[in-house]
Design a protein around this motif. Sequence first.
Motif, PDB file in Angstrom:
ATOM      1  N   ARG A 143       0.843  -1.189   0.000  1.00 62.09           N
ATOM      2  CA  ARG A 143       0.000   0.000   0.000  1.00 62.09           C
ATOM      3  C   ARG A 143       0.877   1.236   0.000  1.00 62.09           C
ATOM      4  O   ARG A 143       1.077   1.905   1.009  1.00 62.09           O
ATOM      5  CB  ARG A 143      -0.910   0.003   1.223  1.00 62.09           C
ATOM      6  CG  ARG A 143      -1.982   1.081   1.150  1.00 62.09           C
ATOM      7  CD  ARG A 143      -2.661   1.248   2.493  1.00 62.09           C
ATOM      8  NE  ARG A 143      -3.452   2.448   2.510  1.00 62.09           N
ATOM      9  CZ  ARG A 143      -2.951   3.666   2.719  1.00 62.09           C
ATOM     10  NH1 ARG A 143      -1.680   3.855   2.896  1.00 62.09           N
ATOM     11  NH2 ARG A 143      -3.749   4.715   2.730  1.00 62.09           N
ATOM     12  N   GLN A 183      -3.141   3.171   9.705  1.00 62.89           N
ATOM     13  CA  GLN A 183      -4.045   3.359   8.569  1.00 62.89           C
ATOM     14  C   GLN A 183      -3.774   2.331   7.479  1.00 62.89           C
ATOM     15  O   GLN A 183      -4.696   1.788   6.880  1.00 62.89           O
ATOM     16  CB  GLN A 183      -3.930   4.767   7.994  1.00 62.89           C
ATOM     17  CG  GLN A 183      -4.953   5.069   6.921  1.00 62.89           C
ATOM     18  CD  GLN A 183      -6.385   4.929   7.427  1.00 62.89           C
ATOM     19  OE1 GLN A 183      -6.753   5.550   8.420  1.00 62.89           O
ATOM     20  NE2 GLN A 183      -7.185   4.108   6.762  1.00 62.89           N
ATOM     21  N   ARG A 184      -2.480   2.049   7.219  1.00 63.26           N
ATOM     22  CA  ARG A 184      -2.151   1.008   6.236  1.00 63.26           C
ATOM     23  C   ARG A 184      -2.755  -0.329   6.654  1.00 63.26           C
ATOM     24  O   ARG A 184      -3.322  -1.065   5.846  1.00 63.26           O
ATOM     25  CB  ARG A 184      -0.642   0.860   6.085  1.00 63.26           C
ATOM     26  CG  ARG A 184       0.025   2.005   5.365  1.00 63.26           C
ATOM     27  CD  ARG A 184       1.538   1.765   5.260  1.00 63.26           C
ATOM     28  NE  ARG A 184       2.190   2.935   4.751  1.00 63.26           N
ATOM     29  CZ  ARG A 184       3.028   3.701   5.456  1.00 63.26           C
ATOM     30  NH1 ARG A 184       3.322   3.394   6.706  1.00 63.26           N
ATOM     31  NH2 ARG A 184       3.582   4.762   4.915  1.00 63.26           N
ATOM     32  N   THR A 209      -5.349  -0.863   8.603  1.00 63.14           N
ATOM     33  CA  THR A 209      -6.805  -0.797   8.443  1.00 63.14           C
ATOM     34  C   THR A 209      -7.202  -0.972   6.983  1.00 63.14           C
ATOM     35  O   THR A 209      -8.121  -1.731   6.657  1.00 63.14           O
ATOM     36  CB  THR A 209      -7.338   0.548   8.980  1.00 63.14           C
ATOM     37  OG1 THR A 209      -7.033   0.622  10.374  1.00 63.14           O
ATOM     38  CG2 THR A 209      -8.829   0.691   8.768  1.00 63.14           C
ATOM     39  N   ASP A 210      -6.509  -0.267   6.097  1.00 58.69           N
ATOM     40  CA  ASP A 210      -6.808  -0.373   4.664  1.00 58.69           C
ATOM     41  C   ASP A 210      -6.589  -1.792   4.148  1.00 58.69           C
ATOM     42  O   ASP A 210      -7.387  -2.313   3.374  1.00 58.69           O
ATOM     43  CB  ASP A 210      -5.947   0.601   3.855  1.00 58.69           C
ATOM     44  CG  ASP A 210      -6.288   2.058   4.124  1.00 58.69           C
ATOM     45  OD1 ASP A 210      -7.318   2.336   4.771  1.00 58.69           O
ATOM     46  OD2 ASP A 210      -5.499   2.923   3.695  1.00 58.69           O
ATOM     47  N   GLU A 261      -9.337  -4.204   5.292  1.00 64.03           N
ATOM     48  CA  GLU A 261     -10.530  -4.060   4.460  1.00 64.03           C
ATOM     49  C   GLU A 261     -10.329  -4.715   3.090  1.00 64.03           C
ATOM     50  O   GLU A 261     -11.206  -5.423   2.598  1.00 64.03           O
ATOM     51  CB  GLU A 261     -10.880  -2.584   4.293  1.00 64.03           C
ATOM     52  CG  GLU A 261     -11.399  -1.956   5.568  1.00 64.03           C
ATOM     53  CD  GLU A 261     -11.592  -0.460   5.463  1.00 64.03           C
ATOM     54  OE1 GLU A 261     -11.474   0.107   4.347  1.00 64.03           O
ATOM     55  OE2 GLU A 261     -11.860   0.165   6.504  1.00 64.03           O
ATOM     56  N   ARG A 262      -9.157  -4.481   2.491  1.00 59.57           N
ATOM     57  CA  ARG A 262      -8.873  -5.066   1.170  1.00 59.57           C
ATOM     58  C   ARG A 262      -8.900  -6.581   1.223  1.00 59.57           C
ATOM     59  O   ARG A 262      -9.457  -7.239   0.347  1.00 59.57           O
ATOM     60  CB  ARG A 262      -7.503  -4.603   0.671  1.00 59.57           C
ATOM     61  CG  ARG A 262      -7.150  -5.202  -0.691  1.00 59.57           C
ATOM     62  CD  ARG A 262      -5.712  -5.052  -1.105  1.00 59.57           C
ATOM     63  NE  ARG A 262      -5.218  -3.705  -1.062  1.00 59.57           N
ATOM     64  CZ  ARG A 262      -3.955  -3.367  -1.350  1.00 59.57           C
ATOM     65  NH1 ARG A 262      -3.083  -4.306  -1.695  1.00 59.57           N
ATOM     66  NH2 ARG A 262      -3.549  -2.131  -1.283  1.00 59.57           N
TER      67      ARG A 262
END
Length: 103
Positions: free
Chosen positions: A66, A79-80, A82-83, A86-87
């Motif tokens: 990411r 944040q990475r 979390t992203d 989700e991905r």
Amino acid sequence: MRDALAGAHTVLVADYGRGTAAAVRDELAAAARRVPLVWDPHPRGDAPVRGARIVTPNAAETRALRPDEGDESLRAYAQRGTDLAERWRAAVVAVTLGDRGRC
């Protein structure tokens, strides 16, 4: 390996992009639906199967998976994670920060 996965109580996946996980991906996905599955990803490897309980990329791997502005703050790594959760549709992504410089 398929028999071992079928009878496993927990599964840890770490194939470093050599294709082993890809060869038994359907069995890994089935295992993730019934037992805890931990996935240690690698930029050259497959994405974790949906439903992995914990995915454990290191700092450099999260940057490779990411890319962004290069922010090295804990907030940016959170944040990475979390992203990526989700991905990958993972329950948890735990970013390890022991060695931020190597991947």
